[in-house]
Design a protein around this motif. Structure first.
Motif, PDB file in Angstrom:
ATOM      1  N   LEU A 265       0.833  -1.206   0.000  1.00  0.00           N
ATOM      2  CA  LEU A 265       0.000   0.000   0.000  1.00  0.00           C
ATOM      3  C   LEU A 265       0.872   1.263   0.000  1.00  0.00           C
ATOM      4  N   GLU A 266       1.835   1.283   0.889  1.00  0.00           N
ATOM      5  CA  GLU A 266       2.632   2.505   1.043  1.00  0.00           C
ATOM      6  C   GLU A 266       3.480   2.790  -0.179  1.00  0.00           C
ATOM      7  N   ARG A 267       4.094   1.766  -0.724  1.00  0.00           N
ATOM      8  CA  ARG A 267       4.969   2.050  -1.876  1.00  0.00           C
ATOM      9  C   ARG A 267       4.146   2.542  -3.063  1.00  0.00           C
ATOM     10  N   CYS A 268       2.983   1.931  -3.281  1.00  0.00           N
ATOM     11  CA  CYS A 268       2.157   2.369  -4.422  1.00  0.00           C
ATOM     12  C   CYS A 268       1.592   3.764  -4.170  1.00  0.00           C
ATOM     13  N   LEU A 269       0.962   3.947  -3.012  1.00  0.00           N
ATOM     14  CA  LEU A 269       0.269   5.229  -2.784  1.00  0.00           C
ATOM     15  C   LEU A 269       1.218   6.377  -2.510  1.00  0.00           C
TER      16      LEU A 269
ATOM     17  N   PRO B  76       4.435  13.908   8.103  1.00  0.00           N
ATOM     18  CA  PRO B  76       5.699  13.353   8.613  1.00  0.00           C
ATOM     19  C   PRO B  76       5.793  11.842   8.386  1.00  0.00           C
ATOM     20  N   ARG B  77       4.663  11.158   8.502  1.00  0.00           N
ATOM     21  CA  ARG B  77       4.690   9.707   8.299  1.00  0.00           C
ATOM     22  C   ARG B  77       4.949   9.381   6.819  1.00  0.00           C
ATOM     23  N   VAL B  78       4.268  10.126   5.932  1.00  0.00           N
ATOM     24  CA  VAL B  78       4.483   9.885   4.493  1.00  0.00           C
ATOM     25  C   VAL B  78       5.959  10.104   4.169  1.00  0.00           C
ATOM     26  N   LEU B  79       6.511  11.189   4.706  1.00  0.00           N
ATOM     27  CA  LEU B  79       7.919  11.509   4.439  1.00  0.00           C
ATOM     28  C   LEU B  79       8.843  10.415   4.984  1.00  0.00           C
ATOM     29  N   ALA B  80       8.592   9.993   6.226  1.00  0.00           N
ATOM     30  CA  ALA B  80       9.463   8.993   6.841  1.00  0.00           C
ATOM     31  C   ALA B  80       9.443   7.693   6.039  1.00  0.00           C
TER      32      ALA B  80
ATOM     33  N   GLN C 261      11.301   8.068   2.820  1.00  0.00           N
ATOM     34  CA  GLN C 261      12.751   8.052   3.084  1.00  0.00           C
ATOM     35  C   GLN C 261      13.233   6.611   3.254  1.00  0.00           C
ATOM     36  N   LYS C 262      12.463   5.838   4.015  1.00  0.00           N
ATOM     37  CA  LYS C 262      12.854   4.445   4.268  1.00  0.00           C
ATOM     38  C   LYS C 262      12.909   3.646   2.954  1.00  0.00           C
ATOM     39  N   TYR C 263      11.836   3.766   2.145  1.00  0.00           N
ATOM     40  CA  TYR C 263      11.798   2.979   0.901  1.00  0.00           C
ATOM     41  C   TYR C 263      12.850   3.481  -0.090  1.00  0.00           C
ATOM     42  N   SER C 264      13.094   4.768  -0.052  1.00  0.00           N
ATOM     43  CA  SER C 264      14.071   5.319  -0.982  1.00  0.00           C
ATOM     44  C   SER C 264      15.479   4.826  -0.638  1.00  0.00           C
TER      45      SER C 264
END
Ligand SMILES: CCCCCCCCCCCCC[C@H](O)CC(=O)SCCNC(=O)CCNC(=O)[C@H](O)C(C)(C)COP(=O)(O)OP(=O)(O)OC[C@H]1O[C@@H](n2cnc3c(N)ncnc32)[C@H](O)[C@@H]1OP(=O)(O)O
Ligand SMILES: NC(=O)c1ccc[n+]([C@@H]2O[C@H](COP(=O)([O-])OP(=O)(O)OC[C@H]3O[C@@H](n4cnc5c(N)ncnc54)[C@H](O)[C@@H]3O)[C@@H](O)[C@H]2O)c1
Length: 721
Positions: free
Chosen positions: A618-622, A671-675, A678-681
């Motif tokens: 979910l997070e990587r796609c959205l 902040p959560r979206v950014l964090a 950052q992690k996936y990047s």
């Protein structure tokens, strides 16, 4: 006779269901006074300015200063009056407005009036006893239909359902007064809906159970329809007062669910994007549209046929043009079929479709017939050279004022305009498939596009009953540009160990109508393949020695290309990311061949397969899609996050109860979206789509202001705005 006026105008009040706003106290007092005054024999309630009421002020539901809205006591007061109270319904009676009318003993409506309980569409349910009174008046099936869909019904239908007692063509107020005079002295008990039993059904329990299953299936995670069913169920099972208590409880649940805020945001966002702005200060307030009395569509493929249908439905005469007679006949058949279906849907309604008349719809292969049209929409193959050739021809044939529109999905509007002698009249009108159904019209201005051209395209959107959203010119514009990183992540997830059905499931559970792989199979994998070949990303023009999984130093997945090389184009060939019962089949089933193919692919490229959980999918796609949204805002391609959200809700099946991607990001928390990005990047440094955008970082640095303030944090306005 005492008249209680229900104000309407532009709903500037805290509560708009009439009776309870500006002069609510005086109206309440007025009703009490009328009851006490022996000279008053009856009461008539009407609206101002020819409108009964649009219900409560929606902004009030999310206002921090929300007052306990006391509409129910007013409705009870009306109903318990010892003198007949007649509602005179003109214009609209919606939400709380209709609930007020349900408290009245009689209802007279103008033939052109519309009524409904649209609360479900803003994430709520009728909260002033409407879920308890309406089933008592028109029965459970009809009430449930109105309450769970929120549809507006015309007065004629309301009369058939028994929702109103009388409809009139002329003066509604006089008719209501006449009726009031007639019923003075008649017993009021039978007219008090709270005292009536709910009409029985032989199979009430089964009916309600099935209704619940149906609304849950259609709601895709939206709570309001389900709770509407529960409230109506309460009407069938409990005495009126207990039903009202249950309604209030369910209303409170919805109010605090978060979904109501998202849906109400979407309501206002859709209206806000009408106030468009473009470079040089041009805007909706200063630009005037040109009339479109006749239009033309070039290319009658998937998109062109839907666009023609849309124009005919809007009563705009159309010339439909194809490249040769064979394509023309194919296109004509397809258009006629669509129009016949549309005409069937309209049968019985006031409107008819006049598409057999050549003055309304003409098919041709002759460009010269476009000499007198006001607007042309080009929908030929996605090929720049072809589009430029067509626009060059159009600028010679069409009359000087004619607007030249392209339905390109991604190509440069300025380059297309450069082929004409009138770049100021060239504009992108990006329809979505199926074009006669999907509500979105993405309107793309180029460097030279005039304000009049933008205003005309917006006016066209309105005439076609679509939502026009004005955006700037870049590859993929807004919608498709945000879609690219989303689809890219979905494919990368397959490389790393996931399966199409797992990825689709997560996104469909989130609320998308269809996951990325089902969508790709539906649209046809060959479409993207052709585009990638044109961009030199695959196919014969790819430089020898290019690494299989890298392009321009970035990660690339050749998986979709490999599927196309196998002839797997999706539904049309019966195989794609899924298998289908036959070519053209629609039922997707997971394909063991594809699973083996993915395993072999990972082995070939030395990829260690791993389990990928739902959260990561979910997070990587959205979040990659949202990240691109921030880039679009920072570049000035769109004037605000509302634009992106309206585009996603109306063109890409984004679940409306989640308010659109940018609103969703604000609810997750920037902040959560950014964090997470950052992690996936860090884990995928070769994927630029996961690298947090500078504008997102800036918003987090300034403590994540509310969405409506985001644009004020852009230090420089891009030249695009
Ligand atoms: C914690 C425990 C709590 C328990 C509490 C329990 C008790 C609670 C009691 C609550 C009582 C509830 C009462 C009731 O059930 C609730 C409601 O009534 S909700 C509102 C329902 N009504 C609607 O949803 C109507 C929405 N509006 C429309 O559909 C259309 O606007 C229209 C009226 C059909 C007109 O359409 P158009 O002519 O096309 O015009 P626009 O759409 O462009 O609108 C013009 C302009 O008006 C603004 N507007 C319209 N309706 C409303 C509204 N209801 N509230 C606020 N603003 C409205 C619209 O936004 C436009 O303005 P712009 O945005 O362009 O500035
Ligand atoms: N298919 C989609 O979902 C979709 C969505 C949005 C936008 N678009 C865009 O819309 C455009 C059309 O796409 P489509 O899917 O309808 O394509 P399509 O292949 O289904 O149809 C294109 C039609 O254009 C006709 N055509 C080609 N050259 C012509 C010429 N010289 N004169 C007249 N007609 C000519 C073809 O005969 C064909 O019928 C493309 O730019 C595409 O990117 C497509």
């Amino acid at each position: 006779m005492f008249h209680a006026q229900i104000p309407f105008d532009r709903i500037p009040h805290q509560f708009k269901s009439g009776l309870l706003c500006r002069s609510s106290q005086s109206e309440k007092d007025g009703l009490k006074k009328a009851d006490a005054d022996p000279s008053v024999k009856a009461v008539m309630i009407c609206g101002e300015n020819g409108k009964f009421s649009a219900g409560a002020d929606i902004r009030g539901f999310s206002s921090p200063k929300r007052h306990g809205v006391a509409l129910s006591p007013i409705v009870s007061l009306i109903e318990s009056s010892e003198k007949p109270v007649v509602a005179a319904i003109e214009g609209v009676a919606l939400g709380g407005g209709l609930e007020v009318a349900l408290g009245c003993h009689y209802r007279v409506a103008h033939a052109k009036a519309r009524m409904g309980l649209p609360e479900v569409t803003i994430g709520l349910l009728p909260g002033a006893e409407g879920t308890q009174r309406l089933p008592r008046l028109i029965g459970v099936p009809a009430a449930l239909d109105m309450i769970t869909t929120g549809k507006h019904i015309p007065a004629t239908e309301a009369l058939k359902l028994g929702l109103v007692d009388e409809i009139v063509e002329e003066n509604t107020i006089e008719a209501a007064i006449r009726l009031a005079n007639k019923v003075i002295g008649q017993p009021l008990e039978p007219r008090r809906l709270s005292l009536k039993p709910v009409p029985k059904l032989p199979n009430m329990e089964a009916f309600l159970r099935e209704a619940l299953v149906k609304v849950k299936r259609q709601a895709r995670g939206c709570l309001a329809p389900e709770l509407c069913v529960q409230a109506v169920r309460a009407a069938t099972e409990r005495p009126f007062a207990e039903g009202v208590r249950r309604e209030r409880e369910l209303f409170g649940l919805l109010l605090s669910s978060g979904q109501a805020q998202a849906l109400q945001y979407a309501f206002f966002a859709e209206r806000a994007v009408r106030r468009w702005a473009a470079p040089g200060g041009a805007s909706w307030s200063s630009a005037a549209p040109q009339p479109v009395r006749k239009a033309a569509v070039i290319g009658l493929g998937t998109m062109g046929r839907g666009i023609v249908t849309s124009l005919v439905k809007a009563n705009i005469p159309v010339v439909a043009l194809e490249q040769d007679l064979e394509y023309l006949n194919k296109g004509r058949k397809a258009v006629m079929l669509l129009l016949e279906r549309e005409a069937m849907k309209m049968e019985g309604g006031a409107q008819t479709l006049d598409f057999h008349n050549p003055a309304r719809l003409q098919f041709t292969v002759d460009f010269d017939l476009l000499c007198d049209v006001d607007l042309v929409i080009e929908a030929v193959f996605e090929n720049m050279a072809l589009k430029k050739e067509i626009f060059h021809k159009l600028s010679k044939i069409c009359k000087p004022g004619a607007l030249l529109c392209t339905n390109t999905s991604a190509l440069n509007i300025d380059e297309i305009a450069s082929a004409t002698n009138r770049p100021q009249q060239v504009i992108g009108t990006h329809f979505f498939s199926p074009a006669h159904v999907m509500r979105l019209l993405e309107i793309i201005y180029g460097r030279h596009t005039s304000p009049t051209a933008i205003a005309t395209a917006m006016q066209l959107a309105k005439a076609l009953k679509k939502v026009g959203v004005v955006v700037g010119n870049c590859f993929g514009f807004v919608g498709n540009r945000m879609m690219f990183p989303y689809v890219q992540q979905a494919v990368f997830l397959l490389e790393e160990g996931s399966r199409p059905e797992a990825v689709d499931q997560v996104l469909e559970d989130f609320g998308f109508k269809i996951g990325p792989f089902r969508m790709s199979d539906l649209a046809g994998l060959d479409v993207g393949w052709r585009s990638r070949k044109e961009q030199g990303l695959t196919g014969p023009s790819l430089a020898a020695g290019t690494p299989a999984r890298q392009r321009h130093g970035q990660r690339y997945s050749p998986l979709p290309d490999l599927l196309c090389e196998q002839g797997r184009f999706g539904q049309k060939t019966g195989k794609g990311w899924y298998q289908y019962e036959r070519a053209g089949g629609r039922t997707a089933t997971p394909d063991p061949w594809l699973h083996d193919f993915l395993s072999q692919y990972r082995d070939t490229h030395g990829i260690q397969s791993r389990f990928i959980d739902q959260e990561e999918i979910l997070e990587r796609c959205l979040f990659s899609l949202i990240n691109e949204g921030f880039a679009i805002l920072a570049e000035g391609i769109a004037s605000g996050p509302e634009h992106l959200d309206v585009i996603y809700i109306n063109g890409y099946g984004w679940p409306k109860h989640r308010g659109g991607p940018m609103f969703y990001a604000s609810t997750v928390g920037l902040p959560r979206v950014l964090a997470k990005l950052q992690k996936y990047s860090e884990a995928h440094p070769d994927v630029p789509g996961l690298r947090p955008n500078a504008f997102l970082k800036k918003l987090v640095a300034v403590r994540s202001p509310p969405l409506k303030e985001w644009m004020s944090y852009l230090s420089h306005q891009s030249p695009k705005l």
